[in-house]
Design an enzyme around this catalytic site. Structure first.
Site, PDB file in Angstrom:
ATOM      1  N   GLY A 207       0.420   0.998   2.986  1.00 40.96           N
ATOM      2  CA  GLY A 207       0.882   1.552   1.905  1.00 40.96           C
ATOM      3  C   GLY A 207       0.639   1.190   0.532  1.00 40.96           C
ATOM      4  O   GLY A 207       0.163   1.367  -0.743  1.00 40.96           O
ATOM      5  N   ASP A 208       1.420   0.203   0.722  1.00 48.56           N
ATOM      6  CA  ASP A 208       0.944  -1.541  -0.872  1.00 48.56           C
ATOM      7  C   ASP A 208      -0.017  -2.708  -0.042  1.00 48.56           C
ATOM      8  O   ASP A 208       0.550  -3.790  -0.510  1.00 48.56           O
ATOM      9  CB  ASP A 208       2.040  -1.779  -1.643  1.00 48.56           C
ATOM     10  N   GLU A 209      -0.628  -2.610   1.055  1.00 49.60           N
ATOM     11  CA  GLU A 209      -1.287  -3.352   1.536  1.00 49.60           C
ATOM     12  C   GLU A 209      -2.740  -3.838   1.376  1.00 49.60           C
ATOM     13  O   GLU A 209      -3.187  -3.044   2.348  1.00 49.60           O
ATOM     14  CB  GLU A 209      -0.940  -3.526   3.430  1.00 49.60           C
TER      15      GLU A 209
END
Length: 296
Positions: A207-209
């Site tokens: 996701g936000d990695e």
């Protein structure tokens, strides 16, 4: 009722695919009308030329090997290569070819697959890249990381990974909504990509990695310097307005071979280091490593 067969050339000219007869040395002996449609050269211009002159330079070695295989009784079915048309454009051709030793010629039928190859490239890109950010995805990352490891093993120039998790993204996403969150992710991806060196790679793995592959990274200190620069770029993001929660990143570093000598080991180490950095931030620690100090 007796009938007379038409000349072979008139039959070949009815075919939509290119037909050519080639001498053992590569000289074009005969081409049909579709050859001009596909390659741009009329029969008068083509006959007598070396066919390899028309092959795309990057495909000549494979084409020569395919021709040699055919003449030695090992024909390759549906062989593909690229050609430079008379107007300079590139066409993709799929060949069916056969060596006729009793006549001393190769005969080939070429079907243009330029549009098909374009669709295949689009599908390959979709399969290997993240739809939201356009960055390579986890599948592409593993493939590129395996290749980078092989090069690092041979060259001893070093290799490092950065495992990057955005801090503040969830709060921004919850406050402004998913559409704004997607825009923020795209902006963050662009900042990460633009902040890396030319031969580095950045992939979105969650996701936000994100994971950055840093080939020819000689030391952990060099990797930390790059990571700090990326955090500084993220801290400047204001895509949601001046009241946007500041976006920072927790970054874990893994170096080859000290932290692992294969893809999974390096990813695990970098991931664990990232979570350790994030935990220290939550606890308000001020570690001696300046990399983990907040970006001002």
């Amino acid at each position: 009722m007796p009938f007379k067969l038409p000349p072979l050339g008139e039959v070949l000219d009815l075919l939509p695919d290119a037909v050519c007869m080639v001498a053992p040395d590569g000289e074009l002996l005969l081409v049909n009308a579709a050859f001009e449609t596909i390659f741009g050269y009329s029969p008068a211009e083509a006959i007598g030329r070396q066919i390899m002159e028309l092959v795309h330079p990057d495909d000549r070695a494979a084409t020569e090997q395919s021709a040699q295989d055919a003449m030695e009784g090992r024909p390759r079915s549906n062989f593909r290569n690229r050609y430079i048309r008379k107007d300079g454009s590139v066409v993709d051709i799929q060949w069916s070819a056969k060596w006729l030793p009793e006549y001393g010629i190769r005969i080939g039928v070429g079907h243009e697959v330029t549009a098909l190859r374009g669709i295949e490239r689009q599908l390959e890109h979709l399969a290997s890249h993240d739809a939201l950010t356009g960055l390579p995805n986890r599948y592409h990352l593993r493939r590129e990381l395996e290749a980078a490891l092989a090069r690092a093993t041979c060259s001893a120039e070093g290799l490092a990974l950065l495992y990057i998790d955005l801090d503040g993204f969830k709060a921004a996403n919850d406050r402004y909504g998913h559409e704004a969150g997607d825009r923020l992710l795209r902006d963050a991806a662009r900042q990460l990509r633009d902040g890396l060196r030319q031969n580095d790679l950045i992939a979105r793995v969650g996701g936000d990695e994100f994971v950055a592959v840093l080939p020819a990274c000689a030391s952990r200190d060099d990797a930390l310097t790059i990571a700090a620069a990326l955090r500084a770029r993220l801290a400047l993001l204001e895509s949601l307005g001046s009241d946007t929660p500041q976006i920072d990143a927790s970054v874990g570093v893994a170096c080859f071979p000290a932290d692992g000598d294969d893809v999974d080991a390096l990813l695990r180490h970098a991931d664990a280091a990232m979570y350790a950095a994030k935990a220290k931030k939550r606890l308000g620690d001020r570690p001696s490593d300046p990399f983990l100090e907040p970006v001002s």
